[in-house]
Design an enzyme around this catalytic site. Structure first.
Site: not given
Length: 878
Positions: A362, A625, A629, A693, A718, A722
């Site tokens: 607004d 607000d 809305d 891979n 892995n 990771d």
């Protein structure tokens, strides 16, 4: 006695019922247009004397009570199980169960733990959002003063009844502090003002009254209709008598409640994760059967390869995705909360903020402050004249000083702020006629020191009202009114100023003395701009965020504010509510791209505009607000509300700002792009490396007489990769990441990982040749332990290179320190080189490698680096 009123406005829109018939459940509201109060009573089969008890009982039995639609809060177990519908979570669950079935207990435990944590976090967010809907009921009145009769010929009697017993046609009375119990049409009102903040977000009370048709030709102008009061609002001052036109599920409040109760639309983050999940699902469902069939057909291996096939599928999965995403978003949310007072209630909303390319808001409170400021003071000929401001300030000062109950007006305060206080105190105040909405002007009576026997009336107010009382010809009055209209079209508010000299007298002055005035000029006022709005709008534009203004204001007012803020607007960039109503959804989607200002925008337009923008491919943020809305807040990819918004809007928003300030949104978008950039980099790096891979493993399975890597070695690799990738959650993205929305596009990601994955697979296959040369002879690859060790080392080193070269972080030239990703890549390299030489490597089946292998591997890695750089340049990725 029944009163006859024939000049009133309609009640809220709906279908008319026939005269003499009680309203049905589908048609209990008067028709749109401008029916009189008598017509409203006829449609509702009621009268100013109220309903009889028998009529009220019959209508309540047929239409139901005046209560909101039933609401059931979902139980925690149901919300938790509902979280399993996420495709990526479902795939991880299946892989975990398969891992447990083939006795890969470590893999199974890790995967199932990630599934449980992911579901718990998602369920907590949804459960909290469901509970927030209960706050709506706090805005509904418990009792109401109702006028009813015991029989048709009985006398009307006012009594207090539970609000749930109200029915259409009931006549009620409202007083200060009362909550409006239903949607009502005013019959009489005295000084009535109503707080509608819960519905519209307006902070100031709104005057209401039984306006006549001549002053409200548009009928019901949404919540702004002066003759209508709505459930969920509260009486601030005055009193009124009204007739109930809608109850229960048919009120405006219930309609908003129903729309807000709908589940939140899938956000940009949800759509992106689902798209990526389905890509992974296809790969993971295809990989194990391919491994099993290839080994069975070419190597005559059976189900003993199933653990390896599952390990390959797990190797393709970005197991750390929930951890990386949560860490990136949680760090960003914590920094926003500490540094800028921005609370992120739903963690994925931070990513959505980073992806936002359209921000809807607004005008008032964001682009402009909720107060006017002086623009110019113009004399009779339209030229700047400070004397006009002086007289306007004298009026404002002495009207305020001499009023019995001083109530500073925002327009008066703007005039006084711009004037010199000495000009006001140079006069002696004699009397005042305060502003009232009927006269639409105020008069101060002052005496100039040293001038005995003479008083000056200083009049200020609405231009039409003041000019009507001035000694002007009709042509002059028409010319001045045309000038006023031009100023209004340019978004300015206009006050006219006039004076009159009167002989001094002891008795009080009255409105009858406001005649034969001398016109002095106009004072024009505009909305005060928010101090940071212009700079923030430019910053948002530089970051690729387009602002859309959704407001109920006059188009000229909004255009003026945009002009003052330096926002260029073309004639096609403004769309009004009546034109929106004339457009179909596809037409609105097409038109919304070129529109900056949606003016005269009713509450029901807002969610439709948001939906149209999203249908056009935009990621939409919405700042609101009020209760009105709520549908748009929930329809947007990310809903934002200030801390002082109504409770329901604040509870349903994804992000809460300490203040209604665009600067805070700018900081939140930057934090979202920071987190989104790191998440996108993690996905690109891990998926491209994993895909390479997997391709290499499938090829090796066809070329080798043994498994290319043991399941324990796959899982160890892995785990190392990771752990290193956790550094992405702490990386600082390149500044270019903050200059564009960070959207995870599944198709673009698929193209990226396919290209880089194929390059990774080529490097792996080249390693097979290196191993053959290093170990001398065509049968060199028959040494299973050496092959496993060589490929294990090469995989970790190529993954370290991928982390460095495909990251979205700082260039080396921007700093000498390696940063978290550089340190993690170094650690991964060290593990790849040293683990085969260590006792832990022996436990995994690894063995030391000859020196020639490392020299040849260095050549392969150099070529791989050159290939990565070339492909990265083609993808224009930094």
């Amino acid at each position: 006695m029944p009163e006859t009123v024939t000049d009133a406005q309609p009640a809220a829109g709906g279908s008319p019922s026939a005269a003499g018939r009680a309203p049905s459940a589908d048609a209990d509201l008067p028709a749109p247009g401008a029916p009189t109060v008598l017509e409203v009573f006829r449609q509702l089969d009621s009268s100013p004397r109220g309903l009889t008890e028998e009529q009220a009982e019959e209508r309540q039995a047929r239409l139901g009570g005046n209560t909101l639609p039933a609401y059931r809060e979902a139980s925690w177990p149901r919300v938790f199980l509902r979280s399993l519908r996420d495709p990526f979570t479902a795939v991880l669950l299946c892989l975990g169960l398969v891992s447990a079935a083939v006795a890969s207990w470590a893999t199974a435990c890790v995967i199932l733990l990630l599934v449980a944590v992911s579901c718990a976090l998602r369920a907590a967010g949804e459960h909290r959002a469901d509970r927030s809907m209960a706050a709506l009921r706090d805005l509904v009145a418990d009792t109401a003063t109702v006028v009813r009769r015991s029989a048709a010929d009985g006398s009307p009697r006012a009594r207090e009844l539970p609000a749930g017993e109200l029915v259409p046609g009931d006549v009620i009375r409202l007083g200060p502090g009362d909550l409006v119990p239903a949607d009502v049409r005013l019959l009489r009102a005295r000084g009535l003002t109503v707080h509608q903040a819960a519905l519209t977000g307006e902070s100031a009370p709104v005057p209401k009254g039984p306006a006549d048709a001549a002053h409200s030709a548009d009928g019901d102008a949404g919540f702004a209709g002066p003759q209508l009061c709505f459930q969920g609002s509260a009486v601030a001052s005055g009193g009124a008598t009204a007739v109930v036109v809608a109850t229960g599920a048919r009120t405006r409040f219930a309609a908003v409640h129903g729309r807000a109760a709908n589940r939140h639309a899938a956000s940009a983050f949800d759509r992106s994760v689902q798209g990526i999940s389905w890509i992974l699902i296809r790969f993971m469902l295809l990989t194990p059967p391919l491994v099993l069939m290839a080994n069975a057909a070419l190597r005559d291996r059976g189900l003993e390869t199933l653990p390896f096939a599952v390990a390959v599928a797990v190797g393709l999965t970005p197991e750390m995705l929930p951890v990386i995403v949560t860490t990136c978003l949680a760090r960003g949310a914590a920094l926003l909360a500490r540094g800028h007072g921005v609370i992120v209630k739903r963690l994925p909303a931070l990513h959505d903020l980073g992806a936002v390319d359209v921000l809807c808001l607004d005008k008032t409170g964001t682009l402009t402050q909720d107060r006017p400021v002086l623009d110019r003071s113009l004399g009779p000929e339209g030229r700047d004249d400070p004397e006009v401001l002086r007289w306007a300030a004298v009026n404002a000062w002495w009207t305020l000083q001499l009023a019995e109950l001083p109530a500073p007006d925002a327009l008066d305060e703007a005039v006084l702020d711009a004037a010199d206080e000495d000009d006001c105190t140079a006069f002696d105040g004699v009397g005042a006629l305060p502003f009232d909405p009927v006269r639409r002007l105020a008069t101060a009576v002052v005496r100039t020191p040293g001038r005995l026997g003479s008083h000056t009336l200083v009049v200020k107010g609405a231009a039409e009202a003041v000019l009507e009382r001035c000694a002007l010809t009709e042509d002059d009055r028409a010319r001045l009114l045309a000038r006023v209209a031009r100023h209004a079209d340019n978004g300015l508010r206009v006050l006219a100023v006039a004076t009159a000299e009167r002989p001094a007298r002891p008795r009080d002055y009255t409105p009858a003395d406001e005649r034969g005035l001398t016109y002095r000029g106009f004072v024009t006022l505009r909305d005060a701009l928010a101090p940071t709005a212009a700079d923030t709008l430019r910053a948002l534009a530089d970051r690729g965020v387009a602002v859309r203004i959704l407001t109920g204001d006059h188009p000229g007012t909004v255009v003026r504010a945009c002009h003052d803020l330096g926002v260029p607007l073309s004639s096609e960039a403004v769309l009004t509510g009546d034109r929106i109503d004339a457009l179909s959804d596809p037409e609105l989607t097409e038109a919304a791209d070129g529109v900056t200002v949606f003016a005269r925008c009713a509450p029901e337009h807002k969610a439709r505009i948001v939906d149209a923008l999203r249908a056009g491919g935009h990621t939409v943020g919405y700042l609101g607000d009020g209760v009105n809305d709520l549908p748009a807040l929930r329809a947007a990819d990310v809903g934002v509300a200030p801390r002082d918004a109504v409770a329901v809007a604040r509870e349903n928003a994804d992000v809460v700002l300490a203040d209604k300030d665009l600067t805070a949104i700018g900081h939140a978008i930057a934090a979202g792009r920071h987190a989104g950039g790191n998440i996108a980099t993690y996905l690109r790096v891990t998926l491209s490396s994993n895909l390479g891979n997997v391709i290499a493993m499938l090829a090796a399975g066809l070329l080798l007489p043994f498994l290319p890597m043991l399941p324990a070695q796959v899982l160890a690799q892995n785990l190392c990769f990771d752990a290193a990738q956790l550094a992405f959650a702490h990386d600082r993205p390149h500044p270019s990441v903050l200059r564009r929305p960070t959207v995870l596009r599944p198709r673009a990601l698929l193209r990226f990982i396919t290209g880089f994955g194929a390059l990774n697979a080529v490097a792996d296959l080249a390693t097979f040749g290196v191993l053959a040369l290093a170990l001398h002879g065509p049968d060199a690859l028959d040494d299973e332990a050496v092959f496993h060790s060589g490929w294990f080392t090469e995989n970790l080193l190529t993954q370290a290179l991928v982390m460095l070269l495909l990251r979205g972080g700082r260039r080396q030239a921007e700093g000498r320190t390696p940063g978290p990703v550089g340190r993690a890549a170094g650690a991964l390299t060290a593990v790849g080189l040293l683990l085969p030489l260590s006792p832990v490597g022996s436990l995994l089946g690894l063995t030391p490698l000859p020196a020639l292998y490392y020299l040849l591997l260095a050549a392969v890695l150099a070529l791989y680096t050159a290939g990565l750089m070339a492909v990265r340049a083609r993808h224009r990725y930094r």
